[in-house]
Design a protein around this motif. Structure first.
Motif, PDB file in Angstrom:
ATOM      1  N   ILE A  94       0.875  -1.165   0.000  1.00 38.22           N
ATOM      2  CA  ILE A  94       0.000   0.000   0.000  1.00 38.22           C
ATOM      3  C   ILE A  94       0.913   1.217   0.000  1.00 38.22           C
ATOM      4  O   ILE A  94       1.948   1.214   0.675  1.00 38.22           O
ATOM      5  CB  ILE A  94      -0.905   0.012   1.255  1.00 38.22           C
ATOM      6  N   ARG A  95       0.543   2.246  -0.762  1.00 37.64           N
ATOM      7  CA  ARG A  95       1.335   3.469  -0.798  1.00 37.64           C
ATOM      8  C   ARG A  95       0.452   4.679  -0.534  1.00 37.64           C
ATOM      9  O   ARG A  95      -0.670   4.753  -1.019  1.00 37.64           O
ATOM     10  CB  ARG A  95       2.016   3.630  -2.161  1.00 37.64           C
ATOM     11  N   ASN A  96       0.986   5.616   0.217  1.00 37.70           N
ATOM     12  CA  ASN A  96       0.407   6.942   0.396  1.00 37.70           C
ATOM     13  C   ASN A  96       1.407   7.910  -0.203  1.00 37.70           C
ATOM     14  O   ASN A  96       2.590   7.869   0.148  1.00 37.70           O
ATOM     15  CB  ASN A  96       0.218   7.299   1.869  1.00 37.70           C
ATOM     16  N   GLU A  97       0.944   8.775  -1.108  1.00 36.50           N
ATOM     17  CA  GLU A  97       1.884   9.663  -1.787  1.00 36.50           C
ATOM     18  C   GLU A  97       1.306  11.065  -1.920  1.00 36.50           C
ATOM     19  O   GLU A  97       0.181  11.248  -2.375  1.00 36.50           O
ATOM     20  CB  GLU A  97       2.221   9.105  -3.162  1.00 36.50           C
ATOM     21  N   ILE A  98       2.119  12.024  -1.544  1.00 35.32           N
ATOM     22  CA  ILE A  98       1.752  13.431  -1.692  1.00 35.32           C
ATOM     23  C   ILE A  98       2.064  13.863  -3.119  1.00 35.32           C
ATOM     24  O   ILE A  98       3.121  13.548  -3.656  1.00 35.32           O
ATOM     25  CB  ILE A  98       2.550  14.314  -0.708  1.00 35.32           C
ATOM     26  N   GLY A  99       1.146  14.594  -3.712  1.00 34.03           N
ATOM     27  CA  GLY A  99       1.363  15.128  -5.050  1.00 34.03           C
ATOM     28  C   GLY A  99       0.683  16.477  -5.174  1.00 34.03           C
ATOM     29  O   GLY A  99       0.284  17.081  -4.179  1.00 34.03           O
ATOM     30  N   GLU A 100       0.579  16.924  -6.400  1.00 34.78           N
ATOM     31  CA  GLU A 100      -0.128  18.174  -6.694  1.00 34.78           C
ATOM     32  C   GLU A 100      -0.985  17.959  -7.916  1.00 34.78           C
ATOM     33  O   GLU A 100      -0.590  17.249  -8.847  1.00 34.78           O
ATOM     34  CB  GLU A 100       0.856  19.309  -6.977  1.00 34.78           C
ATOM     35  N   ASP A 101      -2.157  18.586  -7.933  1.00 38.15           N
ATOM     36  CA  ASP A 101      -3.000  18.497  -9.116  1.00 38.15           C
ATOM     37  C   ASP A 101      -2.638  19.615 -10.089  1.00 38.15           C
ATOM     38  O   ASP A 101      -1.692  20.383  -9.853  1.00 38.15           O
ATOM     39  CB  ASP A 101      -4.491  18.494  -8.757  1.00 38.15           C
ATOM     40  N   GLU A 102      -3.368  19.688 -11.181  1.00 40.67           N
ATOM     41  CA  GLU A 102      -3.067  20.665 -12.232  1.00 40.67           C
ATOM     42  C   GLU A 102      -3.209  22.103 -11.750  1.00 40.67           C
ATOM     43  O   GLU A 102      -2.671  23.023 -12.367  1.00 40.67           O
ATOM     44  CB  GLU A 102      -3.958  20.420 -13.462  1.00 40.67           C
ATOM     45  N   ARG A 103      -3.905  22.318 -10.650  1.00 42.35           N
ATOM     46  CA  ARG A 103      -4.075  23.671 -10.101  1.00 42.35           C
ATOM     47  C   ARG A 103      -3.083  23.968  -8.985  1.00 42.35           C
ATOM     48  O   ARG A 103      -3.168  25.026  -8.354  1.00 42.35           O
ATOM     49  CB  ARG A 103      -5.506  23.838  -9.603  1.00 42.35           C
ATOM     50  N   GLY A 104      -2.164  23.035  -8.729  1.00 38.38           N
ATOM     51  CA  GLY A 104      -1.153  23.261  -7.707  1.00 38.38           C
ATOM     52  C   GLY A 104      -1.604  22.908  -6.303  1.00 38.38           C
ATOM     53  O   GLY A 104      -0.882  23.163  -5.344  1.00 38.38           O
ATOM     54  N   ARG A 105      -2.774  22.312  -6.161  1.00 37.22           N
ATOM     55  CA  ARG A 105      -3.258  21.904  -4.836  1.00 37.22           C
ATOM     56  C   ARG A 105      -2.601  20.595  -4.421  1.00 37.22           C
ATOM     57  O   ARG A 105      -2.384  19.718  -5.258  1.00 37.22           O
ATOM     58  CB  ARG A 105      -4.782  21.702  -4.855  1.00 37.22           C
ATOM     59  N   LEU A 106      -2.312  20.472  -3.136  1.00 40.50           N
ATOM     60  CA  LEU A 106      -1.765  19.215  -2.631  1.00 40.50           C
ATOM     61  C   LEU A 106      -2.797  18.110  -2.784  1.00 40.50           C
ATOM     62  O   LEU A 106      -3.994  18.321  -2.548  1.00 40.50           O
ATOM     63  CB  LEU A 106      -1.377  19.345  -1.162  1.00 40.50           C
ATOM     64  N   THR A 107      -2.318  16.934  -3.164  1.00 31.83           N
ATOM     65  CA  THR A 107      -3.183  15.762  -3.281  1.00 31.83           C
ATOM     66  C   THR A 107      -2.590  14.622  -2.470  1.00 31.83           C
ATOM     67  O   THR A 107      -1.397  14.619  -2.148  1.00 31.83           O
ATOM     68  CB  THR A 107      -3.316  15.297  -4.744  1.00 31.83           C
ATOM     69  N   LEU A 108      -3.434  13.668  -2.156  1.00 36.55           N
ATOM     70  CA  LEU A 108      -2.990  12.429  -1.537  1.00 36.55           C
ATOM     71  C   LEU A 108      -3.452  11.295  -2.436  1.00 36.55           C
ATOM     72  O   LEU A 108      -4.631  11.226  -2.796  1.00 36.55           O
ATOM     73  CB  LEU A 108      -3.575  12.259  -0.140  1.00 36.55           C
ATOM     74  N   THR A 109      -2.515  10.436  -2.810  1.00 33.03           N
ATOM     75  CA  THR A 109      -2.840   9.257  -3.601  1.00 33.03           C
ATOM     76  C   THR A 109      -2.652   8.029  -2.729  1.00 33.03           C
ATOM     77  O   THR A 109      -1.606   7.847  -2.108  1.00 33.03           O
ATOM     78  CB  THR A 109      -1.948   9.161  -4.854  1.00 33.03           C
ATOM     79  N   LEU A 110      -3.696   7.215  -2.691  1.00 32.66           N
ATOM     80  CA  LEU A 110      -3.666   5.928  -2.005  1.00 32.66           C
ATOM     81  C   LEU A 110      -3.622   4.864  -3.090  1.00 32.66           C
ATOM     82  O   LEU A 110      -4.494   4.834  -3.966  1.00 32.66           O
ATOM     83  CB  LEU A 110      -4.926   5.760  -1.145  1.00 32.66           C
ATOM     84  N   SER A 111      -2.592   4.017  -3.065  1.00 31.53           N
ATOM     85  CA  SER A 111      -2.440   2.963  -4.063  1.00 31.53           C
ATOM     86  C   SER A 111      -2.286   1.621  -3.373  1.00 31.53           C
ATOM     87  O   SER A 111      -1.668   1.535  -2.309  1.00 31.53           O
ATOM     88  CB  SER A 111      -1.188   3.181  -4.921  1.00 31.53           C
ATOM     89  N   ILE A 112      -2.842   0.597  -4.008  1.00 37.26           N
ATOM     90  CA  ILE A 112      -2.617  -0.767  -3.544  1.00 37.26           C
ATOM     91  C   ILE A 112      -2.103  -1.579  -4.724  1.00 37.26           C
ATOM     92  O   ILE A 112      -2.528  -1.376  -5.856  1.00 37.26           O
ATOM     93  CB  ILE A 112      -3.878  -1.419  -2.949  1.00 37.26           C
ATOM     94  N   THR A 113      -1.188  -2.477  -4.443  1.00 38.79           N
ATOM     95  CA  THR A 113      -0.694  -3.403  -5.450  1.00 38.79           C
ATOM     96  C   THR A 113      -1.051  -4.810  -4.984  1.00 38.79           C
ATOM     97  O   THR A 113      -0.663  -5.219  -3.881  1.00 38.79           O
ATOM     98  CB  THR A 113       0.823  -3.267  -5.647  1.00 38.79           C
ATOM     99  N   LEU A 114      -1.814  -5.494  -5.827  1.00 35.90           N
ATOM    100  CA  LEU A 114      -2.222  -6.850  -5.504  1.00 35.90           C
ATOM    101  C   LEU A 114      -1.060  -7.819  -5.715  1.00 35.90           C
ATOM    102  O   LEU A 114      -0.183  -7.582  -6.546  1.00 35.90           O
ATOM    103  CB  LEU A 114      -3.396  -7.272  -6.390  1.00 35.90           C
ATOM    104  N   THR A 115      -1.076  -8.914  -4.995  1.00 35.69           N
ATOM    105  CA  THR A 115      -0.068  -9.952  -5.184  1.00 35.69           C
ATOM    106  C   THR A 115      -0.269 -10.604  -6.555  1.00 35.69           C
ATOM    107  O   THR A 115      -1.319 -10.433  -7.190  1.00 35.69           O
ATOM    108  CB  THR A 115      -0.203 -11.037  -4.104  1.00 35.69           C
ATOM    109  N   GLU A 116       0.724 -11.348  -6.999  1.00 38.89           N
ATOM    110  CA  GLU A 116       0.632 -12.041  -8.291  1.00 38.89           C
ATOM    111  C   GLU A 116      -0.574 -12.976  -8.328  1.00 38.89           C
ATOM    112  O   GLU A 116      -1.304 -13.020  -9.318  1.00 38.89           O
ATOM    113  CB  GLU A 116       1.913 -12.833  -8.566  1.00 38.89           C
ATOM    114  N   GLY A 117      -0.787 -13.724  -7.256  1.00 40.37           N
ATOM    115  CA  GLY A 117      -1.906 -14.664  -7.223  1.00 40.37           C
ATOM    116  C   GLY A 117      -3.250 -13.981  -7.342  1.00 40.37           C
ATOM    117  O   GLY A 117      -4.117 -14.397  -8.113  1.00 40.37           O
ATOM    118  N   ARG A 118      -3.437 -12.915  -6.575  1.00 42.27           N
ATOM    119  CA  ARG A 118      -4.707 -12.192  -6.629  1.00 42.27           C
ATOM    120  C   ARG A 118      -4.877 -11.496  -7.975  1.00 42.27           C
ATOM    121  O   ARG A 118      -5.973 -11.456  -8.532  1.00 42.27           O
ATOM    122  CB  ARG A 118      -4.810 -11.183  -5.486  1.00 42.27           C
TER     123      ARG A 118
END
Length: 169
Positions: A94-118
């Motif tokens: 699982i990842r939490n990542e700070i970024g910015e959108d096209e308007r320069g606002r801070l964003t938070l991205t939540l990502s999950i990576t499934l295992t190979e089996g799933r």
């Protein structure tokens, strides 16, 4: 493996124009969340820190009836905290990542990576994702082959040259 992600601006639409958190304040809050997830993630009901490292920690969390051991690494330069599952589970990380959108606002991205089996199970069950996966695997294979060739065969000037780009990509 299959990765899914969701991105949201940190400041609510109704609060636009008002002072929001700074990148540093948001980073500190994410570090706090890593150690105290029960304050931030309703599904996590318990957390114990087992070890601390220069780049993060080892924690055990309870989510519902399941307990997971996670190696947490914090990368301030990228604004990313990665939670790698050390137990057998459907989610590799699982990842939490700070970024910015096209308007320069801070964003938070939540990502999950499934295992190979799933991932394999999901692709069997969903023809759209299976076709998309096949298409992008083929694209990545082709790109990698050209990049490998270009980066290992220097031109007369000593720098790699890219093949012509027919569509501007």
């Amino acid at each position: 493996m299959l990765t899914l992600s969701w991105t949201r601006p940190v400041v609510d639409a109704g609060r636009e124009g008002q002072d929001g958190p700074t990148r540093e304040n948001l980073w500190q809050a994410l570090l706090h969340k890593a150690e105290h997830p029960t304050d931030y993630v309703p599904a996590i009901v318990e957390c114990r820190i087992h070890e601390r490292y220069a780049d993060g920690l080892l924690r055990e969390i309870r989510r519902g009836q399941h307990t997971f051991l996670q190696r947490v690494t914090a990368q301030e330069s990228t604004g990313r905290i990665v939670y790698r599952h050390l137990d057998p589970t459907d989610i590799a990380e699982i990842r939490n990542e700070i970024g910015e959108d096209e308007r320069g606002r801070l964003t938070l991205t939540l990502s999950i990576t499934l295992t190979e089996g799933r991932t394999a199970e999901v692709l069997v069950q969903n023809p759209y994702l299976r076709d998309l996966d096949g298409d992008f695997h083929g694209t990545l294979d082709a790109m990698t082959a050209v990049l490998r060739k270009v980066s290992t065969e220097p031109a007369a000037t000593g720098t790699p040259t890219a093949p012509p780009d027919p569509d501007g990509s």
